[in-house]
Design a protein around this motif. Structure first.
Motif, PDB file in Angstrom:
ATOM      1  N   LEU A 266       0.881  -1.180   0.000  1.00  0.00           N
ATOM      2  CA  LEU A 266       0.000   0.000   0.000  1.00  0.00           C
ATOM      3  C   LEU A 266       0.912   1.222   0.000  1.00  0.00           C
ATOM      4  O   LEU A 266       1.494   1.578   1.025  1.00  0.00           O
ATOM      5  CB  LEU A 266      -0.881   0.022   1.245  1.00  0.00           C
ATOM      6  N   ALA A 267       1.048   1.816  -1.136  1.00  0.00           N
ATOM      7  CA  ALA A 267       2.024   2.906  -1.287  1.00  0.00           C
ATOM      8  C   ALA A 267       1.509   4.179  -0.627  1.00  0.00           C
ATOM      9  O   ALA A 267       0.297   4.357  -0.466  1.00  0.00           O
ATOM     10  CB  ALA A 267       2.261   3.157  -2.763  1.00  0.00           C
ATOM     11  N   PRO A 268       2.414   5.084  -0.259  1.00  0.00           N
ATOM     12  CA  PRO A 268       1.973   6.394   0.220  1.00  0.00           C
ATOM     13  C   PRO A 268       0.994   7.016  -0.771  1.00  0.00           C
ATOM     14  O   PRO A 268       1.227   6.959  -1.977  1.00  0.00           O
ATOM     15  CB  PRO A 268       3.277   7.196   0.276  1.00  0.00           C
ATOM     16  N   GLY A 269      -0.111   7.535  -0.270  1.00  0.00           N
ATOM     17  CA  GLY A 269      -1.100   8.159  -1.145  1.00  0.00           C
ATOM     18  C   GLY A 269      -2.127   7.174  -1.698  1.00  0.00           C
ATOM     19  O   GLY A 269      -3.127   7.589  -2.291  1.00  0.00           O
ATOM     20  N   ALA A 270      -1.905   5.859  -1.507  1.00  0.00           N
ATOM     21  CA  ALA A 270      -2.846   4.864  -2.069  1.00  0.00           C
ATOM     22  C   ALA A 270      -4.233   5.043  -1.452  1.00  0.00           C
ATOM     23  O   ALA A 270      -4.374   5.297  -0.249  1.00  0.00           O
ATOM     24  CB  ALA A 270      -2.339   3.457  -1.801  1.00  0.00           C
ATOM     25  N   ALA A 271      -5.265   4.900  -2.292  1.00  0.00           N
ATOM     26  CA  ALA A 271      -6.646   5.051  -1.812  1.00  0.00           C
ATOM     27  C   ALA A 271      -7.123   3.735  -1.208  1.00  0.00           C
ATOM     28  O   ALA A 271      -6.852   2.663  -1.744  1.00  0.00           O
ATOM     29  CB  ALA A 271      -7.540   5.446  -2.977  1.00  0.00           C
ATOM     30  N   LEU A 272      -7.840   3.839  -0.093  1.00  0.00           N
ATOM     31  CA  LEU A 272      -8.462   2.641   0.491  1.00  0.00           C
ATOM     32  C   LEU A 272      -9.923   2.618   0.070  1.00  0.00           C
ATOM     33  O   LEU A 272     -10.496   3.666  -0.255  1.00  0.00           O
ATOM     34  CB  LEU A 272      -8.339   2.689   2.003  1.00  0.00           C
ATOM     35  N   PRO A 273     -10.527   1.443   0.089  1.00  0.00           N
ATOM     36  CA  PRO A 273     -11.935   1.385  -0.338  1.00  0.00           C
ATOM     37  C   PRO A 273     -12.831   2.157   0.621  1.00  0.00           C
ATOM     38  O   PRO A 273     -12.493   2.288   1.804  1.00  0.00           O
ATOM     39  CB  PRO A 273     -12.270  -0.107  -0.280  1.00  0.00           C
ATOM     40  N   PRO A 274     -13.980   2.650   0.142  1.00  0.00           N
ATOM     41  CA  PRO A 274     -14.933   3.264   1.062  1.00  0.00           C
ATOM     42  C   PRO A 274     -15.347   2.262   2.146  1.00  0.00           C
ATOM     43  O   PRO A 274     -15.332   1.049   1.900  1.00  0.00           O
ATOM     44  CB  PRO A 274     -16.127   3.605   0.163  1.00  0.00           C
TER      45      PRO A 274
ATOM     46  N   ARG B 242      -3.318   7.441  14.486  1.00  0.00           N
ATOM     47  CA  ARG B 242      -1.862   7.204  14.574  1.00  0.00           C
ATOM     48  C   ARG B 242      -1.132   7.821  13.392  1.00  0.00           C
ATOM     49  O   ARG B 242       0.078   7.636  13.241  1.00  0.00           O
ATOM     50  CB  ARG B 242      -1.603   5.708  14.654  1.00  0.00           C
ATOM     51  N   GLY B 243      -1.873   8.503  12.514  1.00  0.00           N
ATOM     52  CA  GLY B 243      -1.212   9.226  11.424  1.00  0.00           C
ATOM     53  C   GLY B 243      -0.825   8.354  10.246  1.00  0.00           C
ATOM     54  O   GLY B 243      -0.006   8.758   9.425  1.00  0.00           O
ATOM     55  N   LEU B 244      -1.416   7.152  10.126  1.00  0.00           N
ATOM     56  CA  LEU B 244      -1.086   6.305   8.969  1.00  0.00           C
ATOM     57  C   LEU B 244      -2.008   6.608   7.793  1.00  0.00           C
ATOM     58  O   LEU B 244      -1.621   6.450   6.640  1.00  0.00           O
ATOM     59  CB  LEU B 244      -1.202   4.817   9.336  1.00  0.00           C
ATOM     60  N   LEU B 245      -3.247   6.991   8.115  1.00  0.00           N
ATOM     61  CA  LEU B 245      -4.225   7.281   7.064  1.00  0.00           C
ATOM     62  C   LEU B 245      -4.703   8.713   7.189  1.00  0.00           C
ATOM     63  O   LEU B 245      -4.612   9.327   8.250  1.00  0.00           O
ATOM     64  CB  LEU B 245      -5.449   6.349   7.192  1.00  0.00           C
ATOM     65  N   VAL B 246      -5.236   9.209   6.073  1.00  0.00           N
ATOM     66  CA  VAL B 246      -5.819  10.542   6.098  1.00  0.00           C
ATOM     67  C   VAL B 246      -7.138  10.471   5.341  1.00  0.00           C
ATOM     68  O   VAL B 246      -7.235   9.746   4.341  1.00  0.00           O
ATOM     69  CB  VAL B 246      -4.841  11.571   5.484  1.00  0.00           C
ATOM     70  N   THR B 247      -8.138  11.170   5.847  1.00  0.00           N
ATOM     71  CA  THR B 247      -9.409  11.205   5.128  1.00  0.00           C
ATOM     72  C   THR B 247      -9.611  12.617   4.632  1.00  0.00           C
ATOM     73  O   THR B 247      -9.557  13.568   5.407  1.00  0.00           O
ATOM     74  CB  THR B 247     -10.577  10.787   6.037  1.00  0.00           C
ATOM     75  N   ALA B 248      -9.760  12.751   3.321  1.00  0.00           N
ATOM     76  CA  ALA B 248      -9.837  14.095   2.733  1.00  0.00           C
ATOM     77  C   ALA B 248     -11.070  14.190   1.851  1.00  0.00           C
ATOM     78  O   ALA B 248     -11.001  13.982   0.644  1.00  0.00           O
ATOM     79  CB  ALA B 248      -8.577  14.392   1.937  1.00  0.00           C
ATOM     80  N   GLY B 249     -12.198  14.464   2.476  1.00  0.00           N
ATOM     81  CA  GLY B 249     -13.451  14.734   1.775  1.00  0.00           C
ATOM     82  C   GLY B 249     -13.728  13.755   0.648  1.00  0.00           C
ATOM     83  O   GLY B 249     -13.677  12.538   0.839  1.00  0.00           O
ATOM     84  N   ARG B 250     -13.927  14.333  -0.530  1.00  0.00           N
ATOM     85  CA  ARG B 250     -14.336  13.473  -1.645  1.00  0.00           C
ATOM     86  C   ARG B 250     -13.184  12.596  -2.132  1.00  0.00           C
ATOM     87  O   ARG B 250     -13.378  11.680  -2.920  1.00  0.00           O
ATOM     88  CB  ARG B 250     -14.912  14.323  -2.778  1.00  0.00           C
TER      89      ARG B 250
END
Ligand SMILES: Cc1ncc(COP(=O)(O)O)c(C=O)c1O
Length: 446
Positions: free
Chosen positions: A28-36, A61-69
């Motif tokens: 899972l590369a940096p910036g990779a999208a996870l499923p909804p 823990r700062g591993l993921l980020v959620t950015a709106g759409r």
């Protein structure tokens, strides 16, 4: 998301462990999208609440980020050890790499003579009981800070500016607390804030520093700490001006509920004067790093501040890492005491100023207003970062996409000028101008 990486698990702990392992291995590369959330829940046969809990834990823990759409993604630099190559794709072979934000190695003072002098000094070795801040180093640091108008305070030493910021935030704030940070701002700080489970509140920045209305809004939104880069702000090069410092000091005057942290990472390399905010609030800390003038491998910064703040950092260091190696402190003391080193740093600062100024002028000739009042980076607004970075890569230049540094600020690219030659200016400015003003697609405008 990587087509190869299969998410699995039936509990939140298993799902988050699987994602973390994917980040660690690079699947899972940096910036990779996870499923909804709902889609993954349906895939795994679990409730959406279970997946939401897993995402939430990794976000805190700062591993993921959620950015709106844009949904949920792996952070650009998540705080788990991954292969370094996964963190920053290498530039194409033959490309000039202006993406790294590093000082020019050729302009760093040579350490050899001072290391040799240290090696020849056969004084008694330092033991656990007598280790700590070297009084001689503290004295020289105080004199340098005093000359720049930083108020006298308590003093300690940290393993660099970022280590100091981490210790300050850790000692004063709790997960979930809000921190006001510059937007755009230093990517590592944004990553650190996320890794500590803190909430960043972006403060817009212009060439004179953080904007007063933005700081006021962050205070109103409950920020418990404010981090300001004094000079050579990364990525925009902004530096706090005398007028901005006065206005910010008036806004912050006497606040007892806010920790003010100033990061003077460029130190003597900055050619603009320092206008500190230090002392405006009851809790304050001013950090001066040696990474930019002497090299990033010297993990040392001086931290001055009010008594309580410094005692917290020094006390926490004592029960953990203990102290910053006295060998390193002696090396920095030797560098600070050598007028020849001062002269090398002065020349390096002048050289960066010429390269930065040269690029800003060349861009202005293309009608482009870029930013770079101080430091080693130039920040150029572009309509679309991905296409700008790609166009520049195709033209042989690697630059950093602004997304690494932004919360709500407008798109841009960061160009590190530290290794530029005079001959580079014309072709680089042309390539940047093309990236900032892409040729419109053929056909009628809509
Ligand atoms: C704004 C800012 N602060 C601090 C640092 C680094 O400081 P240190 O190496 O002392 O942690 C950098 C490095 O690029 C930076 O851009």
């Amino acid at each position: 998301m990587s087509a190869r990486y299969q998410l699995s698990g039936t509990t939140a702990v298993e799902i988050s462990a699987g994602i973390e392992s994917g980040i660690r291995t690079g699947a899972l590369a940096p910036g990779a999208a996870l499923p909804p959330v709902r889609a993954l829940a349906a895939d795994l046969g679990v409730s959406p609440a279970t997946v939401a809990r897993a995402y939430q834990e990794l976000r805190q823990r700062g591993l993921l980020v959620t950015a709106g759409r844009h949904g949920t993604r792996v952070r650009p630099r998540p705080p788990v050890a991954a292969r370094r190559s996964a963190l920053r794709p290498p530039p194409l072979p033959g490309a000039r790499d202006l993406s790294r934000g590093e000082p020019d190695r050729r302009l760093l003072p040579p350490l050899g003579p001072h290391l040799a002098a240290l090696a020849a000094d056969t004084g008694p070795s330092v033991s656990y009981s007598d280790a700590g801040v070297l009084p001689e180093l503290a004295e020289v640091a105080r004199a340098r800070l005093h000359a720049d108008g930083v108020p006298a305070g308590e003093l300690t030493i940290t393993g660099g500016a970022l280590d100091g910021i981490e210790r300050l935030l850790g000692a004063h704030l709790r997960p979930g607390d809000a921190v006001a940070v510059e937007d755009p701002g230093w990517a590592n700080l944004l990553d650190l804030v996320a890794a500590l489970g803190l909430r960043p509140i972006g403060v817009p920045v212009d060439d004179e520093g953080p904007m007063v209305a933005g700081v006021a809004a962050a205070l109103a939104a409950g920020a418990r700490a404010l981090v300001v880069t004094s000079r050579a702000q990364n990525p925009t090069g902004s530096a706090v001006s005398a007028e901005r410092a006065e206005a910010l000091r008036a806004l912050l005057a006497g606040r007892r509920d806010l920790l003010l942290i100033e990061d003077d990472h460029a130190a003597e390399l900055a050619r603009v004067p320092l206008h500190p905010l230090a002392g405006a609030t009851a809790s304050w800390a001013f950090l001066r790093s040696v990474s930019k003038p002497f090299g990033p491998d010297l993990r040392l910064a001086v931290l001055v501040g009010d008594e309580t703040t410094v005692a917290r950092v020094a006390g926490r260091t004592r029960v953990g890492a203990g102290w910053v190696s006295t060998v390193l402190q002696r090396l920095v003391l030797a560098l600070w005491s050598d007028p020849a080193v001062d002269e090398l740093v002065r020349r390096a600062a002048q050289s960066y100023e010429q390269r930065r100024g040269g690029l800003l002028t060349a861009l202005a000739e293309h009608g482009l207003r870029a930013h770079g009042r101080s430091g080693i980076n130039v920040w150029l607004p572009v309509p679309d970062e991905t296409s700008a970075v790609t166009a520049l890569r195709d033209a042989g230049w690697a630059v950093a996409p602004g997304a690494l540094y932004r919360i709500a600020a407008a798109p841009a690219v960061r160009v590190t000028i530290s290794s530029l030659h005079t001959d580079d200016l014309t072709p680089l400015a042309a390539a940047l101008a093309h990236a900032a003003n892409p040729t419109p697609p053929p056909g009628f405008p809509t």
